[in-house]
Design a protein around this motif. Structure first.
Motif, PDB file in Angstrom:
ATOM      1  N   TRP A 246       0.831  -1.213   0.000  1.00 53.20           N
ATOM      2  CA  TRP A 246       0.000   0.000   0.000  1.00 53.20           C
ATOM      3  C   TRP A 246       0.858   1.253   0.000  1.00 53.20           C
ATOM      4  CZ3 TRP A 246      -4.525  -0.344   4.091  1.00 53.20           C
ATOM      5  CH2 TRP A 246      -5.436  -1.328   3.708  1.00 53.20           C
ATOM      6  N   THR A 247       0.204   2.362  -0.363  1.00 53.70           N
ATOM      7  CA  THR A 247       0.831   3.650  -0.114  1.00 53.70           C
ATOM      8  C   THR A 247       0.803   3.911   1.389  1.00 53.70           C
ATOM      9  OG1 THR A 247      -1.260   4.844  -0.334  1.00 53.70           O
ATOM     10  CG2 THR A 247       0.078   4.603  -2.330  1.00 53.70           C
ATOM     11  N   SER A 249       0.046   6.627   2.735  1.00 51.53           N
ATOM     12  CA  SER A 249      -1.122   7.458   3.061  1.00 51.53           C
ATOM     13  C   SER A 249      -2.346   6.594   3.351  1.00 51.53           C
ATOM     14  CB  SER A 249      -1.420   8.446   1.931  1.00 51.53           C
ATOM     15  OG  SER A 249      -1.706   7.769   0.733  1.00 51.53           O
ATOM     16  N   GLY A 275       5.576   5.347  -1.317  1.00 49.06           N
ATOM     17  CA  GLY A 275       4.853   6.465  -1.919  1.00 49.06           C
ATOM     18  C   GLY A 275       5.088   7.783  -1.220  1.00 49.06           C
ATOM     19  N   GLU A 276       5.371   7.759   0.076  1.00 48.43           N
ATOM     20  CA  GLU A 276       5.667   8.967   0.849  1.00 48.43           C
ATOM     21  C   GLU A 276       6.219   8.549   2.207  1.00 48.43           C
ATOM     22  OE1 GLU A 276       1.675  10.654   0.817  1.00 48.43           O
ATOM     23  OE2 GLU A 276       1.179   8.554   0.677  1.00 48.43           O
ATOM     24  N   LYS A 412       4.861  14.878  -3.139  1.00 44.40           N
ATOM     25  CA  LYS A 412       4.094  13.640  -3.083  1.00 44.40           C
ATOM     26  C   LYS A 412       2.818  13.915  -2.313  1.00 44.40           C
ATOM     27  CE  LYS A 412       7.549  10.139  -3.873  1.00 44.40           C
ATOM     28  NZ  LYS A 412       8.156   8.874  -3.428  1.00 44.40           N
ATOM     29  N   GLY A 415       0.101   9.769  -2.180  1.00 50.66           N
ATOM     30  CA  GLY A 415       0.897   8.680  -2.715  1.00 50.66           C
ATOM     31  C   GLY A 415       1.391   8.894  -4.136  1.00 50.66           C
TER      32      GLY A 415
END
Length: 505
Positions: A246-247, A249, A275-276, A412, A415
């Protein structure tokens, strides 16, 4: 030696062909069924499309059918370009006009969008392709001509000039990532992946190719499922999901909702996130709810094939403690360099630059951007050795990398990697807008538009929703009579950031 990602599917279908591979809202597709669909579609395409390694686009959604479409494009010897079928028409057209793919594949739900783009490239229905007869000779000829250095996919991301950038990724990059990820995360064929990332987002590469390599099962959840954390958790628990790619976020949102206190997925054993920046307080909330949960922090831009560093959280972190990016993936090297591309002293910040098999070939049709981002390694001046400049600042402490910030206007959000300049191009394209600036409130993960001109805030918001993807639509609009300028006569972005971009309402 493996040189094509399709070998994952072919091997797994031979070993456990009747096992469920991908499960969505509408159907369950086994590995055998997936292989036959891909080969039929590949035969259909190969008879209509000349060339190996050429792009074929597909309008995709969160479905097993879309996965089969992408694999069918590979069977034809082409590279796939997944495009969100709900994408605003102007952006879809911008991508297709730049790409000029040999064909655009569409399912039943994408017919109208595909036909609206028929002047850009031939639009072909998936139903016809899946119903075609398999041509073993034609498929074998196409396969023979595909090398591991050839493109497997092209993903379009935000561009600073308003033109989307098509990142060209190779089979070798995906193979090396997939093989490393299996061992690093400890995935097995018994895993059930709970898929969050859409197929046009590079995070989905983890779910798809781990499933194909290992003979695992991937549950594809609809986007609406992620809007309601408690029903989502109940679905993960009901379906026996063991692994999440998953991201960060999405992981954070579920933790912050309090839903974990009411339902924790009992089978879940690993969460690989990216993603972040990953926040320790949310990791701690998940670990309290799911004892023994293994959390992995992964980092990397699309240009290096999803991930270039990884870190397994093998100890507890305080809520406000930064979580490391970790160390480089297998067959990748990460360097911290200054503005002159010289190694920085130990403990000093530097731009995170990457070399290795994961590097993309570049940006489709854009040599200028490719040369700017993919540069010669100055530490190896005597022969070609490419580095990708991520634009991210990091520091190394005790042998581990820690993310610091972005160097430029790329951020970002939700994500997704976004260049604020592209949003500003779209804002200025709205009739009546005189001047506009897009800011990012990192603390609240919000995009803020400050503008001058005729449209009211509601009208501008409607125009943006019709022009750019949802994740690029500003969350807040501030209308001013005039935007302030600095001594050079340019818009004073610093003043606007100080006034509107740091949590101020």
């Amino acid at each position: 030696m493996q040189r094509n990602v399709l070998e994952y599917l072919e091997h797994t279908a031979a070993v456990c062909g009747g096992k469920a591979a991908f499960i969505d809202e509408r159907e369950t597709v086994t590995f055998d069924q997936l292989l036959h669909r891909a080969r039929a579609l590949g035969s259909y395409l190969a008879a209509r499309v000349d060339g190996v390694g050429v792009p074929v686009a597909a309008l995709v959604d969160r479905s097993a059918e879309s996965v089969a479409a992408l694999l069918g494009i590979l069977c034809a010897g082409c590279c796939y370009v997944p495009i969100d079928r709900t994408m605003p028409a102007p952006r879809m057209r911008a991508i297709l006009e730049q790409l000029r793919p040999r064909a655009l594949l569409y399912g039943a739900d994408g017919r109208d969008a595909a036909e609206a783009m028929a002047d850009c490239c031939p639009a072909l229905p998936l139903a016809d392709g899946f119903a075609a007869a398999e041509d073993d000779c034609l498929l074998a000829d196409r396969r023979r001509r595909v090398l591991d250095v050839d493109p497997v996919y092209i993903l379009f991301t935000s561009g600073s000039t308003g033109t989307p950038k098509g990142i060209v990724v190779t089979h070798r990059g995906v193979i090396d990532l997939t093989d490393w990820l299996t061992g690093f995360c400890g995935y097995t064929g018994d895993d059930v992946f709970g898929s969050q990332a859409p197929l046009y987002f590079d995070l989905s590469v983890r779910d798809v190719y781990q499933t194909l390599k290992l003979g695992a099962t991937c549950r594809i959840y609809p986007k609406k499922q992620f809007l309601l954390p408690l029903p989502l958790l109940r679905a993960l628990d009901r379906d026996g999901v063991t692994a999440l790619n998953w991201t960060a976020s999405a992981f954070h949102t579920v933790a912050a909702s309090g839903a974990l206190e009411k339902c924790a997925p009992r089978a879940l054993r690993i969460a690989a996130l990216g993603g972040e920046a990953l926040q320790a307080r949310h990791v701690n909330a998940w670990r309290r709810a799911v004892p023994g949960l293994q959390v992995v922090n992964l980092y990397g831009p699309t240009e290096i094939t999803v991930d270039c560093t990884g870190y397994r959280l093998e100890r507890d972190f305080a809520d406000d403690e930064p979580i490391p990016l970790g160390r480089a993936c297998e067959n990748m090297e990460v360097l911290l360099l200054d503005e002159q591309l010289r190694p920085v002293p130990p403990g000093q910040p530097g731009e995170l630059c990457v070399r290795g098999t994961g590097l993309a070939l570049g940006y489709f049709g854009d040599w200028e951007k490719t040369r700017a981002a993919f540069v010669q390694n100055p530490l190896r001046p005597d022969y070609p050795d490419r580095l990708y400049r991520t634009g991210d600042l990091a520091v190394e402490r005790d042998g581990l990398l820690y993310f610091l910030s972005r160097q430029d206007g790329q951020i970002k959000h939700m994500g997704y990697r976004i260049e604020l300049g592209e949003i500003e191009v779209a804002l200025h394209a709205v009739d009546g807008v005189e001047t506009a600036v897009c800011l990012f409130d990192e603390a609240r993960d919000r995009l803020i538009c400050v503008y001058a001109g005729a449209p009211d805030q509601d009208a501008l918001a409607r125009a943006m929703r019709a022009t750019v993807p949802k994740y690029m639509v500003p969350n807040r609009y501030v209308h001013l009579e005039h935007l302030p300028v600095n001594a050079n006569g340019k818009v004073d972005r610093k003043l606007l950031r100080d006034r509107y971009g740091h949590g101020a309402d």
